[in-house]
Design a protein around this motif. Structure first.
Motif, PDB file in Angstrom:
ATOM      1  N   UNK A  71       3.954  27.966 -11.708  1.00 51.50           N
ATOM      2  CA  UNK A  71       5.088  27.409 -10.966  1.00 51.50           C
ATOM      3  C   UNK A  71       6.400  27.523 -11.731  1.00 51.50           C
ATOM      4  N   UNK A  72       6.313  27.535 -13.034  1.00 52.87           N
ATOM      5  CA  UNK A  72       7.520  27.566 -13.872  1.00 52.87           C
ATOM      6  C   UNK A  72       8.415  28.752 -13.520  1.00 52.87           C
ATOM      7  N   UNK A  73       9.672  28.467 -13.259  1.00 57.78           N
ATOM      8  CA  UNK A  73      10.620  29.525 -12.956  1.00 57.78           C
ATOM      9  C   UNK A  73      10.720  29.890 -11.480  1.00 57.78           C
ATOM     10  N   UNK A  74       9.736  29.475 -10.692  1.00 55.35           N
ATOM     11  CA  UNK A  74       9.764  29.774  -9.252  1.00 55.35           C
ATOM     12  C   UNK A  74       9.873  28.520  -8.404  1.00 55.35           C
ATOM     13  N   UNK A  75       9.275  27.431  -8.875  1.00 53.53           N
ATOM     14  CA  UNK A  75       9.251  26.179  -8.119  1.00 53.53           C
ATOM     15  C   UNK A  75      10.133  25.150  -8.809  1.00 53.53           C
ATOM     16  N   UNK A  76      10.718  24.268  -7.992  1.00 51.88           N
ATOM     17  CA  UNK A  76      11.536  23.178  -8.527  1.00 51.88           C
ATOM     18  C   UNK A  76      11.145  21.882  -7.837  1.00 51.88           C
ATOM     19  N   UNK A  77      10.765  20.890  -8.632  1.00 55.53           N
ATOM     20  CA  UNK A  77      10.428  19.581  -8.095  1.00 55.53           C
ATOM     21  C   UNK A  77      11.644  18.684  -8.226  1.00 55.53           C
ATOM     22  N   UNK A  78      11.885  17.853  -7.214  1.00 53.86           N
ATOM     23  CA  UNK A  78      13.015  16.942  -7.264  1.00 53.86           C
ATOM     24  C   UNK A  78      12.662  15.655  -6.527  1.00 53.86           C
ATOM     25  N   UNK A  79      13.381  14.605  -6.872  1.00 59.33           N
ATOM     26  CA  UNK A  79      13.061  13.285  -6.329  1.00 59.33           C
ATOM     27  C   UNK A  79      14.354  12.600  -5.916  1.00 59.33           C
ATOM     28  N   UNK A 106       0.850  -1.189   0.000  1.00 58.86           N
ATOM     29  CA  UNK A 106       0.000   0.000   0.000  1.00 58.86           C
ATOM     30  C   UNK A 106       0.889   1.243   0.000  1.00 58.86           C
ATOM     31  N   UNK A 107       0.619   2.145  -0.941  1.00 60.70           N
ATOM     32  CA  UNK A 107       1.383   3.386  -1.022  1.00 60.70           C
ATOM     33  C   UNK A 107       0.859   4.371   0.021  1.00 60.70           C
ATOM     34  N   UNK A 108       1.779   4.948   0.778  1.00 59.38           N
ATOM     35  CA  UNK A 108       1.415   5.995   1.731  1.00 59.38           C
ATOM     36  C   UNK A 108       2.328   7.193   1.510  1.00 59.38           C
ATOM     37  N   UNK A 109       1.733   8.377   1.579  1.00 64.83           N
ATOM     38  CA  UNK A 109       2.460   9.613   1.324  1.00 64.83           C
ATOM     39  C   UNK A 109       2.276  10.556   2.502  1.00 64.83           C
ATOM     40  N   UNK A 110       3.374  11.125   2.971  1.00 61.23           N
ATOM     41  CA  UNK A 110       3.316  12.049   4.108  1.00 61.23           C
ATOM     42  C   UNK A 110       4.079  13.317   3.754  1.00 61.23           C
ATOM     43  N   UNK A 111       3.371  14.441   3.750  1.00 53.54           N
ATOM     44  CA  UNK A 111       3.984  15.723   3.419  1.00 53.54           C
ATOM     45  C   UNK A 111       4.460  16.433   4.681  1.00 53.54           C
ATOM     46  N   UNK A 112       5.450  17.286   4.497  1.00 52.95           N
ATOM     47  CA  UNK A 112       5.935  18.144   5.567  1.00 52.95           C
ATOM     48  C   UNK A 112       6.556  19.383   4.951  1.00 52.95           C
ATOM     49  N   UNK A 113       6.857  20.365   5.815  1.00 53.63           N
ATOM     50  CA  UNK A 113       7.586  21.534   5.355  1.00 53.63           C
ATOM     51  C   UNK A 113       6.758  22.770   5.133  1.00 53.63           C
ATOM     52  N   UNK A 114       5.443  22.666   5.286  1.00 54.50           N
ATOM     53  CA  UNK A 114       4.623  23.856   5.112  1.00 54.50           C
ATOM     54  C   UNK A 114       4.845  24.851   6.241  1.00 54.50           C
ATOM     55  N   UNK A 115       4.283  26.034   6.066  1.00 49.90           N
ATOM     56  CA  UNK A 115       4.430  27.055   7.091  1.00 49.90           C
ATOM     57  C   UNK A 115       3.949  28.393   6.593  1.00 49.90           C
ATOM     58  N   UNK A 116       4.276  29.433   7.358  1.00 46.42           N
ATOM     59  CA  UNK A 116       3.880  30.793   7.012  1.00 46.42           C
ATOM     60  C   UNK A 116       5.111  31.606   6.662  1.00 46.42           C
ATOM     61  N   UNK A 117       5.060  32.286   5.531  1.00 44.56           N
ATOM     62  CA  UNK A 117       6.170  33.126   5.088  1.00 44.56           C
ATOM     63  C   UNK A 117       5.611  34.418   4.527  1.00 44.56           C
ATOM     64  N   UNK A 118       6.476  35.402   4.401  1.00 40.91           N
ATOM     65  CA  UNK A 118       6.092  36.652   3.755  1.00 40.91           C
ATOM     66  C   UNK A 118       6.315  36.528   2.252  1.00 40.91           C
ATOM     67  N   UNK A 119       5.619  37.356   1.518  1.00 39.80           N
ATOM     68  CA  UNK A 119       5.770  37.380   0.065  1.00 39.80           C
ATOM     69  C   UNK A 119       7.235  37.582  -0.298  1.00 39.80           C
ATOM     70  N   UNK A 120       7.685  36.822  -1.284  1.00 41.00           N
ATOM     71  CA  UNK A 120       9.081  36.869  -1.693  1.00 41.00           C
ATOM     72  C   UNK A 120       9.939  35.819  -1.015  1.00 41.00           C
ATOM     73  N   UNK A 121       9.400  35.168   0.007  1.00 42.40           N
ATOM     74  CA  UNK A 121      10.149  34.163   0.737  1.00 42.40           C
ATOM     75  C   UNK A 121      10.147  32.809   0.055  1.00 42.40           C
ATOM     76  N   UNK A 122      10.750  31.838   0.730  1.00 43.46           N
ATOM     77  CA  UNK A 122      10.903  30.493   0.172  1.00 43.46           C
ATOM     78  C   UNK A 122      10.494  29.436   1.188  1.00 43.46           C
ATOM     79  N   UNK A 172       9.535  19.861  -3.153  1.00 41.53           N
ATOM     80  CA  UNK A 172       9.106  20.998  -3.962  1.00 41.53           C
ATOM     81  C   UNK A 172       9.729  22.250  -3.347  1.00 41.53           C
ATOM     82  N   UNK A 173      10.757  22.769  -4.010  1.00 40.64           N
ATOM     83  CA  UNK A 173      11.390  24.007  -3.584  1.00 40.64           C
ATOM     84  C   UNK A 173      10.593  25.162  -4.178  1.00 40.64           C
ATOM     85  N   UNK A 174      10.112  26.045  -3.315  1.00 36.37           N
ATOM     86  CA  UNK A 174       9.273  27.160  -3.764  1.00 36.37           C
ATOM     87  C   UNK A 174       9.951  28.473  -3.412  1.00 36.37           C
ATOM     88  N   UNK A 175      10.252  29.259  -4.429  1.00 34.85           N
ATOM     89  CA  UNK A 175      10.896  30.558  -4.251  1.00 34.85           C
ATOM     90  C   UNK A 175       9.962  31.672  -4.720  1.00 34.85           C
TER      91      UNK A 175
END
Length: 124
Positions: A63-71, A1-17, A80-83
């Motif tokens: 997302x193009x140009x601001x976000x980067x997905x990697x595995x 059974x596939x299980x997925x668990x996300x982490x890393x969310x939070x609150x940032x100001x505009x322009x942050x990462x 998901x790196x979000x700038x």
């Protein structure tokens, strides 16, 4: 059974990462395509970025140009790196996996497995 668990969310100001991470269990190397989706209050869940079984990526125009997905780790870790974050990026972000074909999709109906989500809030 596939299980997925996300982490890393939070609150940032505009322009942050932020970097979101998804840890997958039950994943077989190079069997699944995986993606990141998001859902803002009152809106439909929409694709952000995905990676297919061969390591090729797709991004939405927002997302193009601001976000980067990697595995990593034999496909068991999806980041998901979000700038340059904007208030419009505020949403619950979900990791997803599917195996209905070789190429990844930015449409939610093509995914079978979903995580519980991690909240991203961007203030102006």
């Amino acid at each position: 059974q596939v299980q997925l668990v996300e982490s890393g969310g939070g609150s940032v100001q505009a322009g942050g990462s932020l970097t979101l991470s998804c840890e997958a269990s039950g994943i077989t190397y190079r069997r699944y395509y995986m993606g990141w989706f998001r859902q803002a209050p009152g809106k439909e869940r929409e694709g952000v970025a995905c990676v297919d079984r061969y390591g090729l990526f797709k991004y939405t125009s927002s997302a193009q140009g601001r976000f980067t997905i990697s595995q990593y780790n034999d496909d068991k870790t999806l980041n998901l790196q979000m700038n340059s974050l904007k208030p419009d990026d505020t949403a619950m972000y979900y990791c997803a996996a599917g195996d209905d074909g070789d190429w990844c999709s930015l449409f939610r109906q093509d995914y079978t497995y979903w995580g519980q989500g991690t909240q991203v809030t961007v203030s102006s």
